[in-house]
Design a protein around this motif. Structure first.
Motif, PDB file in Angstrom:
ATOM      1  N   LYS A  13       4.820   3.988  -6.905  1.00  0.00           N
ATOM      2  CA  LYS A  13       3.732   4.748  -5.782  1.00  0.00           C
ATOM      3  C   LYS A  13       2.356   4.043  -5.888  1.00  0.00           C
ATOM      4  O   LYS A  13       1.791   3.667  -4.870  1.00  0.00           O
ATOM      5  CB  LYS A  13       3.917   6.071  -5.877  1.00  0.00           C
ATOM      6  N   ILE A  14       1.962   3.698  -7.174  1.00  0.00           N
ATOM      7  CA  ILE A  14       0.298   3.251  -7.115  1.00  0.00           C
ATOM      8  C   ILE A  14       0.416   1.979  -6.813  1.00  0.00           C
ATOM      9  O   ILE A  14      -0.472   1.459  -5.983  1.00  0.00           O
ATOM     10  CB  ILE A  14       0.302   3.367  -8.627  1.00  0.00           C
ATOM     11  N   LEU A  15       1.399   1.038  -7.091  1.00  0.00           N
ATOM     12  CA  LEU A  15       1.469  -0.310  -6.534  1.00  0.00           C
ATOM     13  C   LEU A  15       1.686  -0.656  -5.239  1.00  0.00           C
ATOM     14  O   LEU A  15       1.222  -1.387  -4.631  1.00  0.00           O
ATOM     15  CB  LEU A  15       2.499  -1.177  -7.561  1.00  0.00           C
ATOM     16  N   HIS A  16       2.628   0.361  -4.707  1.00  0.00           N
ATOM     17  CA  HIS A  16       3.016   0.409  -3.269  1.00  0.00           C
ATOM     18  C   HIS A  16       1.595   0.374  -2.339  1.00  0.00           C
ATOM     19  O   HIS A  16       1.252  -0.281  -1.386  1.00  0.00           O
ATOM     20  CB  HIS A  16       3.944   1.227  -2.670  1.00  0.00           C
ATOM     21  N   TYR A  17       0.900   1.371  -2.790  1.00  0.00           N
ATOM     22  CA  TYR A  17      -0.512   1.797  -2.153  1.00  0.00           C
ATOM     23  C   TYR A  17      -1.545   0.649  -2.312  1.00  0.00           C
ATOM     24  O   TYR A  17      -2.165   0.243  -1.469  1.00  0.00           O
ATOM     25  CB  TYR A  17      -1.209   2.932  -2.624  1.00  0.00           C
ATOM     26  N   VAL A  18      -1.589   0.199  -3.663  1.00  0.00           N
ATOM     27  CA  VAL A  18      -2.592  -1.264  -3.850  1.00  0.00           C
ATOM     28  C   VAL A  18      -2.095  -2.304  -2.969  1.00  0.00           C
ATOM     29  O   VAL A  18      -2.822  -2.898  -2.481  1.00  0.00           O
ATOM     30  CB  VAL A  18      -2.465  -1.504  -5.407  1.00  0.00           C
ATOM     31  N   ASN A  19      -0.664  -2.846  -3.070  1.00  0.00           N
ATOM     32  CA  ASN A  19      -0.421  -3.750  -2.292  1.00  0.00           C
ATOM     33  C   ASN A  19      -0.706  -3.565  -0.833  1.00  0.00           C
ATOM     34  O   ASN A  19      -1.170  -4.510  -0.180  1.00  0.00           O
ATOM     35  CB  ASN A  19       1.082  -3.921  -2.511  1.00  0.00           C
ATOM     36  N   GLU A  20      -0.377  -2.363  -0.267  1.00  0.00           N
ATOM     37  CA  GLU A  20      -0.682  -1.955   1.483  1.00  0.00           C
ATOM     38  C   GLU A  20      -2.259  -2.251   1.592  1.00  0.00           C
ATOM     39  O   GLU A  20      -2.693  -2.811   2.683  1.00  0.00           O
ATOM     40  CB  GLU A  20      -0.359  -0.926   1.634  1.00  0.00           C
ATOM     41  N   GLU A  21      -3.173  -1.696   0.604  1.00  0.00           N
ATOM     42  CA  GLU A  21      -4.547  -1.913   0.918  1.00  0.00           C
ATOM     43  C   GLU A  21      -4.929  -3.366   1.001  1.00  0.00           C
ATOM     44  O   GLU A  21      -5.547  -3.617   1.471  1.00  0.00           O
ATOM     45  CB  GLU A  21      -5.296  -1.150  -0.229  1.00  0.00           C
ATOM     46  N   TYR A  22      -4.370  -4.241  -0.234  1.00  0.00           N
ATOM     47  CA  TYR A  22      -4.626  -5.528  -0.150  1.00  0.00           C
ATOM     48  C   TYR A  22      -4.143  -6.290   1.187  1.00  0.00           C
ATOM     49  O   TYR A  22      -5.228  -7.064   1.716  1.00  0.00           O
ATOM     50  CB  TYR A  22      -4.233  -6.184  -1.388  1.00  0.00           C
ATOM     51  N   ARG A  23      -3.110  -5.814   1.634  1.00  0.00           N
ATOM     52  CA  ARG A  23      -2.666  -6.561   2.692  1.00  0.00           C
ATOM     53  C   ARG A  23      -3.277  -6.183   4.089  1.00  0.00           C
ATOM     54  O   ARG A  23      -3.819  -7.163   4.571  1.00  0.00           O
ATOM     55  CB  ARG A  23      -1.095  -6.278   2.933  1.00  0.00           C
ATOM     56  N   ASP A  24      -3.861  -4.908   4.242  1.00  0.00           N
ATOM     57  CA  ASP A  24      -4.547  -4.342   5.072  1.00  0.00           C
ATOM     58  C   ASP A  24      -5.911  -4.864   5.401  1.00  0.00           C
ATOM     59  O   ASP A  24      -6.524  -5.079   6.262  1.00  0.00           O
ATOM     60  CB  ASP A  24      -4.376  -2.892   5.402  1.00  0.00           C
ATOM     61  N   THR A  25      -6.537  -5.177   4.223  1.00  0.00           N
ATOM     62  CA  THR A  25      -7.873  -5.212   4.109  1.00  0.00           C
ATOM     63  C   THR A  25      -8.307  -6.861   3.859  1.00  0.00           C
ATOM     64  O   THR A  25      -9.069  -7.243   4.621  1.00  0.00           O
ATOM     65  CB  THR A  25      -8.614  -4.471   3.007  1.00  0.00           C
ATOM     66  N   VAL A  26      -7.591  -7.449   3.226  1.00  0.00           N
ATOM     67  CA  VAL A  26      -7.948  -9.067   2.873  1.00  0.00           C
ATOM     68  C   VAL A  26      -7.130  -9.787   3.323  1.00  0.00           C
ATOM     69  O   VAL A  26      -7.079 -11.159   3.377  1.00  0.00           O
ATOM     70  CB  VAL A  26      -8.450  -9.169   1.489  1.00  0.00           C
ATOM     71  N   GLY A  27      -5.809  -9.378   3.744  1.00  0.00           N
ATOM     72  CA  GLY A  27      -4.571 -10.193   4.143  1.00  0.00           C
ATOM     73  C   GLY A  27      -4.271 -11.389   3.127  1.00  0.00           C
ATOM     74  O   GLY A  27      -4.432 -11.257   1.938  1.00  0.00           O
TER      75      GLY A  27
END
Length: 106
Positions: A73-87
């Motif tokens: 769950k933690i890694l899913h959140y982190v990966n989504e944030e990276y994708r949405d913020t810095v692509g």
């Protein structure tokens, strides 16, 4: 008082020119969110700059029951944030992942 034990995930990041400030803010925001949302499992992020566009992130978790189950769950959140913020402006490489590594010395 019992000494706390920790687990570590370490990753290296290459940040495209012009994205350094946004990247550092992203790491701060992720750290703040995870400390609040997963306080019993997540101890914090440590960000190190090793070159003009190179960074190392150390994610620290408490070595407690249930941390393995919360990690996806933690890694899913982190990966989504990276994708949405810095692509694609940040390239990450996992160096150490505690759930896939065998600890050789305590």
């Amino acid at each position: 008082m019992e000494e706390s034990k920790y687990l570590y995930d370490v990753s290296m990041s290459y940040v495209n020119p012009g994205w350094q400030e946004r990247y550092c803010q992203l790491v701060k925001d992720i750290d703040r969110h995870l400390k609040k949302q997963y306080a019993g499992y997540f101890a914090g992020l440590h960000l190190y700059q090793t070159g003009p566009m190179n960074y190392v992130v150390v994610a620290v978790y408490y070595d407690v029951p249930g941390v393995q189950e919360e990690l996806p769950k933690i890694l899913h959140y982190v990966n989504e944030e990276y994708r949405d913020t810095v692509g694609h402006n940040v390239r990450r490489k996992q160096v150490l992942k505690f759930d896939r590594a065998k600890r050789l010395h305590c």
